[in-house]
Design a protein around this motif. Structure first.
Motif, PDB file in Angstrom:
ATOM      1  N   ILE A   7       0.862  -1.175   0.000  1.00 45.99           N
ATOM      2  CA  ILE A   7       0.000   0.000   0.000  1.00 45.99           C
ATOM      3  C   ILE A   7       0.904   1.232   0.000  1.00 45.99           C
ATOM      4  CG2 ILE A   7      -1.886   1.181   1.178  1.00 45.99           C
ATOM      5  CD1 ILE A   7      -2.501  -1.687   0.248  1.00 45.99           C
ATOM      6  N   VAL A   8       0.812   2.042  -1.047  1.00 46.11           N
ATOM      7  CA  VAL A   8       1.749   3.157  -1.220  1.00 46.11           C
ATOM      8  C   VAL A   8       1.006   4.490  -1.132  1.00 46.11           C
ATOM      9  CG1 VAL A   8       3.461   4.221  -2.737  1.00 46.11           C
ATOM     10  CG2 VAL A   8       3.205   1.718  -2.693  1.00 46.11           C
ATOM     11  N   GLY A   9       1.450   5.330  -0.216  1.00 43.74           N
ATOM     12  CA  GLY A   9       0.887   6.668  -0.105  1.00 43.74           C
ATOM     13  C   GLY A   9       1.461   7.586  -1.171  1.00 43.74           C
ATOM     14  N   THR A  10       0.614   8.439  -1.731  1.00 45.47           N
ATOM     15  CA  THR A  10       1.056   9.400  -2.741  1.00 45.47           C
ATOM     16  C   THR A  10       0.702  10.815  -2.278  1.00 45.47           C
ATOM     17  OG1 THR A  10      -1.030   9.139  -3.957  1.00 45.47           O
ATOM     18  CG2 THR A  10       0.827   7.745  -4.629  1.00 45.47           C
ATOM     19  N   PRO A  11       1.323  11.839  -2.851  1.00 43.11           N
ATOM     20  CA  PRO A  11       1.086  13.215  -2.396  1.00 43.11           C
ATOM     21  C   PRO A  11      -0.386  13.620  -2.464  1.00 43.11           C
ATOM     22  CG  PRO A  11       3.027  13.130  -3.780  1.00 43.11           C
ATOM     23  CD  PRO A  11       2.380  11.781  -3.883  1.00 43.11           C
ATOM     24  N   ILE A  12      -0.795  14.464  -1.520  1.00 41.66           N
ATOM     25  CA  ILE A  12      -2.167  14.976  -1.528  1.00 41.66           C
ATOM     26  C   ILE A  12      -2.260  16.276  -2.321  1.00 41.66           C
ATOM     27  CG2 ILE A  12      -2.802  13.835   0.618  1.00 41.66           C
ATOM     28  CD1 ILE A  12      -2.363  16.466   2.091  1.00 41.66           C
ATOM     29  N   GLY A  13      -1.153  16.701  -2.883  1.00 38.64           N
ATOM     30  CA  GLY A  13      -1.159  17.920  -3.684  1.00 38.64           C
ATOM     31  C   GLY A  13       0.214  18.250  -4.230  1.00 38.64           C
ATOM     32  N   LEU A  15       3.842  17.353  -5.272  1.00 42.27           N
ATOM     33  CA  LEU A  15       4.606  16.162  -5.660  1.00 42.27           C
ATOM     34  C   LEU A  15       5.899  16.009  -4.870  1.00 42.27           C
ATOM     35  CD1 LEU A  15       4.150  16.153  -9.543  1.00 42.27           C
ATOM     36  CD2 LEU A  15       3.117  14.602  -7.882  1.00 42.27           C
ATOM     37  N   GLY A  16       6.378  17.101  -4.289  1.00 39.40           N
ATOM     38  CA  GLY A  16       7.584  17.032  -3.478  1.00 39.40           C
ATOM     39  C   GLY A  16       7.418  16.219  -2.213  1.00 39.40           C
ATOM     40  N   ASP A  17       6.170  15.886  -1.867  1.00 40.60           N
ATOM     41  CA  ASP A  17       5.912  15.099  -0.664  1.00 40.60           C
ATOM     42  C   ASP A  17       5.980  13.592  -0.909  1.00 40.60           C
ATOM     43  OD1 ASP A  17       5.515  17.411   0.820  1.00 40.60           O
ATOM     44  OD2 ASP A  17       3.366  17.461   0.412  1.00 40.60           O
ATOM     45  N   MET A  18       6.219  13.174  -2.141  1.00 36.51           N
ATOM     46  CA  MET A  18       6.357  11.742  -2.428  1.00 36.51           C
ATOM     47  C   MET A  18       7.621  11.222  -1.764  1.00 36.51           C
ATOM     48  SD  MET A  18       4.833   9.266  -4.011  1.00 36.51           S
ATOM     49  CE  MET A  18       5.229   7.545  -4.340  1.00 36.51           C
ATOM     50  N   THR A  19       7.513  10.099  -1.053  1.00 38.57           N
ATOM     51  CA  THR A  19       8.668   9.584  -0.323  1.00 38.57           C
ATOM     52  C   THR A  19       9.596   8.787  -1.235  1.00 38.57           C
ATOM     53  OG1 THR A  19       7.664   7.466   0.303  1.00 38.57           O
ATOM     54  CG2 THR A  19       7.215   9.367   1.735  1.00 38.57           C
ATOM     55  N   ALA A  20      10.865   8.735  -0.850  1.00 39.73           N
ATOM     56  CA  ALA A  20      11.847   7.955  -1.606  1.00 39.73           C
ATOM     57  C   ALA A  20      11.468   6.482  -1.604  1.00 39.73           C
ATOM     58  CB  ALA A  20      13.236   8.154  -1.003  1.00 39.73           C
ATOM     59  N   THR A  25       9.355   1.607  -4.278  1.00 41.50           N
ATOM     60  CA  THR A  25       8.368   0.526  -4.303  1.00 41.50           C
ATOM     61  C   THR A  25       7.639   0.483  -5.636  1.00 41.50           C
ATOM     62  OG1 THR A  25       8.053   0.682  -1.905  1.00 41.50           O
ATOM     63  CG2 THR A  25       6.313  -0.407  -3.168  1.00 41.50           C
ATOM     64  N   LEU A  26       7.222   1.642  -6.131  1.00 43.70           N
ATOM     65  CA  LEU A  26       6.502   1.689  -7.402  1.00 43.70           C
ATOM     66  C   LEU A  26       7.397   1.270  -8.564  1.00 43.70           C
ATOM     67  CD1 LEU A  26       4.415   4.979  -6.992  1.00 43.70           C
ATOM     68  CD2 LEU A  26       3.661   2.617  -6.658  1.00 43.70           C
ATOM     69  N   LYS A  27       8.674   1.604  -8.494  1.00 45.98           N
ATOM     70  CA  LYS A  27       9.597   1.220  -9.568  1.00 45.98           C
ATOM     71  C   LYS A  27       9.858  -0.284  -9.582  1.00 45.98           C
ATOM     72  CE  LYS A  27      12.139   5.516 -10.403  1.00 45.98           C
ATOM     73  NZ  LYS A  27      13.462   6.194 -10.416  1.00 45.98           N
ATOM     74  N   GLU A  28       9.910  -0.892  -8.408  1.00 44.43           N
ATOM     75  CA  GLU A  28      10.261  -2.309  -8.329  1.00 44.43           C
ATOM     76  C   GLU A  28       9.053  -3.235  -8.405  1.00 44.43           C
ATOM     77  OE1 GLU A  28      12.939  -3.407  -5.255  1.00 44.43           O
ATOM     78  OE2 GLU A  28      14.258  -1.679  -5.564  1.00 44.43           O
ATOM     79  N   ALA A  29       7.856  -2.686  -8.300  1.00 43.01           N
ATOM     80  CA  ALA A  29       6.651  -3.518  -8.341  1.00 43.01           C
ATOM     81  C   ALA A  29       6.464  -4.151  -9.717  1.00 43.01           C
ATOM     82  CB  ALA A  29       5.432  -2.672  -7.986  1.00 43.01           C
ATOM     83  N   SER A  30       5.772  -5.291  -9.725  1.00 43.24           N
ATOM     84  CA  SER A  30       5.414  -5.944 -10.982  1.00 43.24           C
ATOM     85  C   SER A  30       4.237  -5.235 -11.640  1.00 43.24           C
ATOM     86  CB  SER A  30       5.022  -7.405 -10.721  1.00 43.24           C
ATOM     87  OG  SER A  30       5.940  -8.057  -9.881  1.00 43.24           O
ATOM     88  N   LEU A  31       3.366  -4.670 -10.791  1.00 42.13           N
ATOM     89  CA  LEU A  31       2.120  -4.070 -11.274  1.00 42.13           C
ATOM     90  C   LEU A  31       1.663  -3.018 -10.272  1.00 42.13           C
ATOM     91  CD1 LEU A  31      -0.333  -4.314 -13.330  1.00 42.13           C
ATOM     92  CD2 LEU A  31      -1.370  -5.822 -11.618  1.00 42.13           C
ATOM     93  N   ILE A  32       1.070  -1.941 -10.780  1.00 35.21           N
ATOM     94  CA  ILE A  32       0.491  -0.910  -9.918  1.00 35.21           C
ATOM     95  C   ILE A  32      -1.020  -0.895 -10.121  1.00 35.21           C
ATOM     96  CG2 ILE A  32       0.357   1.558  -9.413  1.00 35.21           C
ATOM     97  CD1 ILE A  32       3.242   1.793 -10.466  1.00 35.21           C
ATOM     98  N   LEU A  33      -1.754  -0.985  -9.021  1.00 33.21           N
ATOM     99  CA  LEU A  33      -3.210  -0.826  -9.039  1.00 33.21           C
ATOM    100  C   LEU A  33      -3.510   0.636  -8.747  1.00 33.21           C
ATOM    101  CD1 LEU A  33      -4.230  -3.909  -6.849  1.00 33.21           C
ATOM    102  CD2 LEU A  33      -3.997  -3.806  -9.343  1.00 33.21           C
TER     103      LEU A  33
END
Length: 225
Positions: A7-13, A15-20, A25-33
């Motif tokens: 479960i990955v949190g994304t910015p609420i507005g 984009l600088g708030d996206m965590t490393a 996690t999103l880069k290494e995942a097989s699939l993103i829902l």
């Protein structure tokens, strides 16, 4: 990464708030829902994330469950995001999380921002717990019943509301809870035109007089005294 649901949190507005860790996690995942693939692709493009992305929203989440369970059983890393904030918080995702838990599959998170706690921290009402009620029903009777239940709650009550119904909700709060009950409104959190307003219903109406409310809103009703 181990096979499982992430479960990955994304910015609420902003984009600088996206965590490393979220990016990794999103880069290494097989699939993103994704709740809305069009919205999520903007995020993926910004961070040069090329993982395949498919929709998973309230209209198809139940149908996705078996596919996702099988993919995890076969060793895949599945990431889940919504348009903003943490999945499953007034957003899709809970059915798939519950299905993975029932199947005893690995579930973890790469947490990120959420409008609930961000607004609460900015309100000055917090410190000793809160009640999160999500989006109120659209029917006036159900909305009134919810507000009546909030009348004696000794902690802040947090609501999400569309900009199109925000002022109507302010009127209903005044009618049910009284003209002196204070409300905090957070609009466009973390964005360029972020707006934070605290006051009685009359004071908030005055602040929005003559202009159109834009952007998703978080409303916090002060605790009962």
């Amino acid at each position: 990464m181990d096979a499982g649901l992430y479960i990955v949190g994304t910015p609420i507005g902003n984009l600088g708030d996206m965590t490393a860790r979220g990016i990794e996690t999103l880069k290494e995942a097989s699939l993103i829902l994704a709740e809305d693939t069009r919205q999520t692709r903007k995020l993926l493009t910004h961070f040069d994330i090329r993982t395949h992305c498919i929709s998973c929203h309230k209209f198809n989440e139940a149908q996705r469950c078996e596919e996702i369970l099988n993919r995890i059983r076969n060793g895949e890393v599945i990431a889940m995001v919504t348009d903003s904030g943490m999945p499953c918080i007034s957003d899709p995702g809970s059915r798939i999380v519950a299905a993975c838990r029932d199947a005893e599959l690995m579930i973890t998170s790469a947490p990120g921002p959420t409008a609930v706690t961000t607004a609460l921290a900015l309100s000055g009402f917090g410190g000793h717990g809160f009640l999160f009620a999500g989006f109120p029903a659209r029917k006036s009777g159900a909305r009134r019943k919810l507000l009546e239940q909030c009348a004696e709650v000794p902690v802040p009550v947090i609501l999400y509301e569309s900009p199109y119904r925000m002022l109507k909700l302010i009127d209903e709060i005044e009618t049910v809870l009284g003209e002196n009950r204070k409300v905090f409104v957070a609009r466009e959190l973390t964005k360029k035109f972020e707006e934070l307003i605290s006051g009685t219903a009359a004071e908030i109406r005055q602040r929005f007089s003559g202009r159109t409310v834009k952007g998703e809103c978080v409303l916090i009703i002060e605790p009962a005294k």
